[in-house]
Design a protein around this motif. Structure first.
Motif, PDB file in Angstrom:
ATOM      1  N   SER A  11       0.711  -1.143   0.085  1.00  0.00           N
ATOM      2  CA  SER A  11      -0.081   0.013  -0.004  1.00  0.00           C
ATOM      3  C   SER A  11       0.920   1.096   0.187  1.00  0.00           C
ATOM      4  O   SER A  11       2.265   1.298   0.125  1.00  0.00           O
ATOM      5  CB  SER A  11      -0.797  -0.015   1.249  1.00  0.00           C
ATOM      6  OG  SER A  11      -0.081   0.043   2.264  1.00  0.00           O
ATOM      7  N   GLY A  12       0.121   2.415  -0.121  1.00  0.00           N
ATOM      8  CA  GLY A  12       0.644   3.504   0.048  1.00  0.00           C
ATOM      9  C   GLY A  12       1.993   3.903  -0.799  1.00  0.00           C
ATOM     10  O   GLY A  12       2.183   3.551  -2.149  1.00  0.00           O
ATOM     11  N   LEU A  17       5.872   2.813  -5.774  1.00  0.00           N
ATOM     12  CA  LEU A  17       7.022   2.542  -6.166  1.00  0.00           C
ATOM     13  C   LEU A  17       7.029   1.355  -7.150  1.00  0.00           C
ATOM     14  O   LEU A  17       7.712   1.082  -7.825  1.00  0.00           O
ATOM     15  CB  LEU A  17       8.151   2.523  -5.027  1.00  0.00           C
ATOM     16  CG  LEU A  17       8.648   3.725  -4.283  1.00  0.00           C
ATOM     17  CD1 LEU A  17       9.137   3.758  -3.108  1.00  0.00           C
ATOM     18  CD2 LEU A  17       9.381   4.745  -5.350  1.00  0.00           C
ATOM     19  N   SER A  18       6.465   0.123  -6.171  1.00  0.00           N
ATOM     20  CA  SER A  18       6.236  -1.099  -7.172  1.00  0.00           C
ATOM     21  C   SER A  18       5.710  -0.861  -8.646  1.00  0.00           C
ATOM     22  O   SER A  18       6.284  -1.682  -9.494  1.00  0.00           O
ATOM     23  CB  SER A  18       5.326  -1.995  -6.351  1.00  0.00           C
ATOM     24  OG  SER A  18       5.656  -2.206  -5.021  1.00  0.00           O
ATOM     25  N   LYS A  19       4.638  -0.210  -8.705  1.00  0.00           N
ATOM     26  CA  LYS A  19       4.405   0.131 -10.267  1.00  0.00           C
ATOM     27  C   LYS A  19       5.156   0.678 -10.949  1.00  0.00           C
ATOM     28  O   LYS A  19       5.426   0.334 -12.283  1.00  0.00           O
ATOM     29  CB  LYS A  19       3.121   0.999  -9.969  1.00  0.00           C
ATOM     30  CG  LYS A  19       1.965   0.274  -9.346  1.00  0.00           C
ATOM     31  CD  LYS A  19       0.401   1.018  -9.475  1.00  0.00           C
ATOM     32  CE  LYS A  19       0.547   2.178  -8.680  1.00  0.00           C
ATOM     33  NZ  LYS A  19      -1.024   2.850  -8.671  1.00  0.00           N
ATOM     34  N   VAL A  20       6.116   1.743 -10.483  1.00  0.00           N
ATOM     35  CA  VAL A  20       6.895   2.344 -11.220  1.00  0.00           C
ATOM     36  C   VAL A  20       7.983   1.451 -11.577  1.00  0.00           C
ATOM     37  O   VAL A  20       8.434   1.519 -12.846  1.00  0.00           O
ATOM     38  CB  VAL A  20       7.325   3.622 -10.521  1.00  0.00           C
ATOM     39  CG1 VAL A  20       8.747   4.188 -11.491  1.00  0.00           C
ATOM     40  CG2 VAL A  20       6.482   4.743 -10.456  1.00  0.00           C
ATOM     41  N   LEU A  28      10.690  -7.653  -9.326  1.00  0.00           N
ATOM     42  CA  LEU A  28      10.595  -7.237  -7.698  1.00  0.00           C
ATOM     43  C   LEU A  28      10.450  -8.452  -7.038  1.00  0.00           C
ATOM     44  O   LEU A  28       9.742  -9.444  -7.188  1.00  0.00           O
ATOM     45  CB  LEU A  28       9.212  -6.501  -7.913  1.00  0.00           C
ATOM     46  CG  LEU A  28       8.975  -5.233  -8.963  1.00  0.00           C
ATOM     47  CD1 LEU A  28       7.494  -4.616  -8.681  1.00  0.00           C
ATOM     48  CD2 LEU A  28      10.063  -4.193  -8.810  1.00  0.00           C
ATOM     49  N   LEU A  29      10.833  -7.991  -5.758  1.00  0.00           N
ATOM     50  CA  LEU A  29      10.817  -8.887  -4.578  1.00  0.00           C
ATOM     51  C   LEU A  29       9.914  -7.900  -3.410  1.00  0.00           C
ATOM     52  O   LEU A  29      10.727  -7.000  -2.822  1.00  0.00           O
ATOM     53  CB  LEU A  29      11.926  -9.293  -3.922  1.00  0.00           C
ATOM     54  CG  LEU A  29      12.001 -10.109  -2.507  1.00  0.00           C
ATOM     55  CD1 LEU A  29      10.945 -11.192  -2.693  1.00  0.00           C
ATOM     56  CD2 LEU A  29      13.119 -10.343  -2.192  1.00  0.00           C
ATOM     57  N   LEU A  30       8.727  -8.109  -3.441  1.00  0.00           N
ATOM     58  CA  LEU A  30       7.701  -7.185  -2.508  1.00  0.00           C
ATOM     59  C   LEU A  30       7.643  -7.877  -1.185  1.00  0.00           C
ATOM     60  O   LEU A  30       7.289  -9.146  -1.106  1.00  0.00           O
ATOM     61  CB  LEU A  30       6.383  -7.155  -3.132  1.00  0.00           C
ATOM     62  CG  LEU A  30       6.362  -6.459  -4.566  1.00  0.00           C
ATOM     63  CD1 LEU A  30       5.100  -6.289  -5.101  1.00  0.00           C
ATOM     64  CD2 LEU A  30       7.136  -5.335  -4.654  1.00  0.00           C
ATOM     65  N   VAL A  31       7.787  -7.137  -0.269  1.00  0.00           N
ATOM     66  CA  VAL A  31       7.807  -7.390   1.324  1.00  0.00           C
ATOM     67  C   VAL A  31       6.514  -6.624   2.004  1.00  0.00           C
ATOM     68  O   VAL A  31       6.682  -5.377   1.705  1.00  0.00           O
ATOM     69  CB  VAL A  31       8.814  -7.514   2.075  1.00  0.00           C
ATOM     70  CG1 VAL A  31       9.027  -7.880   3.433  1.00  0.00           C
ATOM     71  CG2 VAL A  31      10.223  -8.435   1.556  1.00  0.00           C
ATOM     72  N   ASP A  32       5.914  -7.237   2.653  1.00  0.00           N
ATOM     73  CA  ASP A  32       4.725  -6.628   3.313  1.00  0.00           C
ATOM     74  C   ASP A  32       4.204  -7.601   4.658  1.00  0.00           C
ATOM     75  O   ASP A  32       4.228  -8.793   4.532  1.00  0.00           O
ATOM     76  CB  ASP A  32       3.317  -6.176   2.678  1.00  0.00           C
ATOM     77  CG  ASP A  32       3.146  -4.998   3.183  1.00  0.00           C
ATOM     78  OD1 ASP A  32       3.073  -3.787   2.826  1.00  0.00           O
ATOM     79  OD2 ASP A  32       2.079  -5.230   4.595  1.00  0.00           O
ATOM     80  N   ARG A 212       7.650   8.399  -8.537  1.00  0.00           N
ATOM     81  CA  ARG A 212       8.467   8.810  -9.901  1.00  0.00           C
ATOM     82  C   ARG A 212       9.612   9.616  -9.740  1.00  0.00           C
ATOM     83  O   ARG A 212      10.753   9.321 -10.118  1.00  0.00           O
ATOM     84  CB  ARG A 212       7.216   9.450 -10.825  1.00  0.00           C
ATOM     85  CG  ARG A 212       6.180   8.561 -11.438  1.00  0.00           C
ATOM     86  CD  ARG A 212       5.542   9.233 -12.204  1.00  0.00           C
ATOM     87  NE  ARG A 212       4.870  10.398 -11.903  1.00  0.00           N
ATOM     88  CZ  ARG A 212       3.548  10.519 -11.267  1.00  0.00           C
ATOM     89  NH1 ARG A 212       2.846   9.270 -11.449  1.00  0.00           N
ATOM     90  NH2 ARG A 212       2.915  11.427 -11.085  1.00  0.00           N
ATOM     91  N   ASP A 213       9.657  10.525  -8.683  1.00  0.00           N
ATOM     92  CA  ASP A 213      10.682  11.336  -8.503  1.00  0.00           C
ATOM     93  C   ASP A 213      11.785  10.548  -7.867  1.00  0.00           C
ATOM     94  O   ASP A 213      12.967  10.706  -7.936  1.00  0.00           O
ATOM     95  CB  ASP A 213      10.494  12.546  -7.289  1.00  0.00           C
ATOM     96  CG  ASP A 213       9.272  13.650  -8.085  1.00  0.00           C
ATOM     97  OD1 ASP A 213       9.491  13.577  -9.350  1.00  0.00           O
ATOM     98  OD2 ASP A 213       8.721  14.352  -7.271  1.00  0.00           O
TER      99      ASP A 213
END
Length: 260
Positions: A11-12, A17-20, A28-32, A212-213
């Motif tokens: 989230s948030g 950032l994941s989408k960009v 990607l290795l996504l952790v949550d 994006r920045d």
């Protein structure tokens, strides 16, 4: 294609950032800790996504993440994004709440970065840390959060100096107020959800625009990113005219000072 690890990815800002990163072709290795949310995000993105559901302060979390990186085969970018905050007067806050904020916002990113340095050495990789302008200046009602983000900033500013010769790039991001769930999930002094709405200074920035920045700053291997110039000015004011800053902050955050 680079391999990017993002904490707090469900989230948030972590999701933005994941989408960009995914849109530009990275793995990607996504952790949550939100397993259901993480699974849903992975399904939305599709290929080139691996997930790991874990609480960063759990005893085995760092070891589990290191193993996931080893299984991925490489690591180019570590994004320390996961965090929590609190809204309560210091005198009215259980020390256990302070410890929890420090554990998530400082200790976990610190331990994770040190554990993954060997992998990052191989790629001359980058560490992105989502700090806060609250780490640069005092904000009433957020003593725990300010302390944790200040510790985060100091640790990684030092790490950048120490690891520059080894090719490690450290990007510190210092946002102010973002439109993300972190404030909606803020802890109160008793560890339960905060009862009052947050006070703000300046604009509330878009998480998507900031994402994006951040990626742009990463590509340029910048050391720091200050997205909100108004809040940067406030942090400078705190250093050059602390009395004036405290007077102005007392007015702007009056609701925080009344929470007794």
């Amino acid at each position: 294609m680079k391999t990017v690890l993002i904490t707090g990815a469900a989230s948030g800002l972590g999701w933005e950032l994941s989408k960009v990163f995914h849109a530009r072709g990275d793995q990607l290795l996504l952790v949550d800790r939100d397993e259901d949310g993480l699974s849903q995000r992975a399904e939305e993105l599709g290929e080139r996504v691996t997930t790991l559901a874990c609480d960063l302060v759990a005893d085995t979390a760092i070891t589990d993440i290191v193993r996931a990186v080893e299984h991925a085969g490489a690591l180019d970018v570590l994004v320390n994004n996961a965090g929590i905050t609190q809204r309560s007067l210091a005198a009215e806050t259980d020390p256990a709440v302070m410890k929890k904020v420090m554990a998530v916002d400082w200790q976990a990113p610190m331990e994770l970065a040190l554990a993954l340095l060997p992998a990052l050495y191989k790629t001359r990789g980058s560490i992105i840390n989502i700090g806060s302008m609250a780490g640069w200046m005092p904000v009433p009602g957020r003593a725990g959060y300010c302390s944790a983000k200040s510790a985060l900033a100091q640790f990684f500013e030092v790490l950048r100096m120490e690891e520059a010769a080894n090719g490690i790039h450290v990007l510190m991001v210092y946002p102010s107020f973002l439109d993300t769930p972190i404030e909606k999930n803020a802890l109160g002094g008793d560890g339960k959800p905060a009862k009052h709405a947050r006070s703000t200074v300046g604009r509330i920035d878009s998480a998507g625009a900031l994402a994006r920045d951040i990626v742009c700053a990463l590509d340029k291997r910048k050391p720091r990113l200050f997205p909100n110039r108004f809040t940067l000015f406030a942090s400078i004011l705190w250093r050059v005219a602390p009395g004036l800053f405290q007077h102005m902050a007392g007015k702007r955050f009056a609701v925080e000072l009344e929470q007794r």
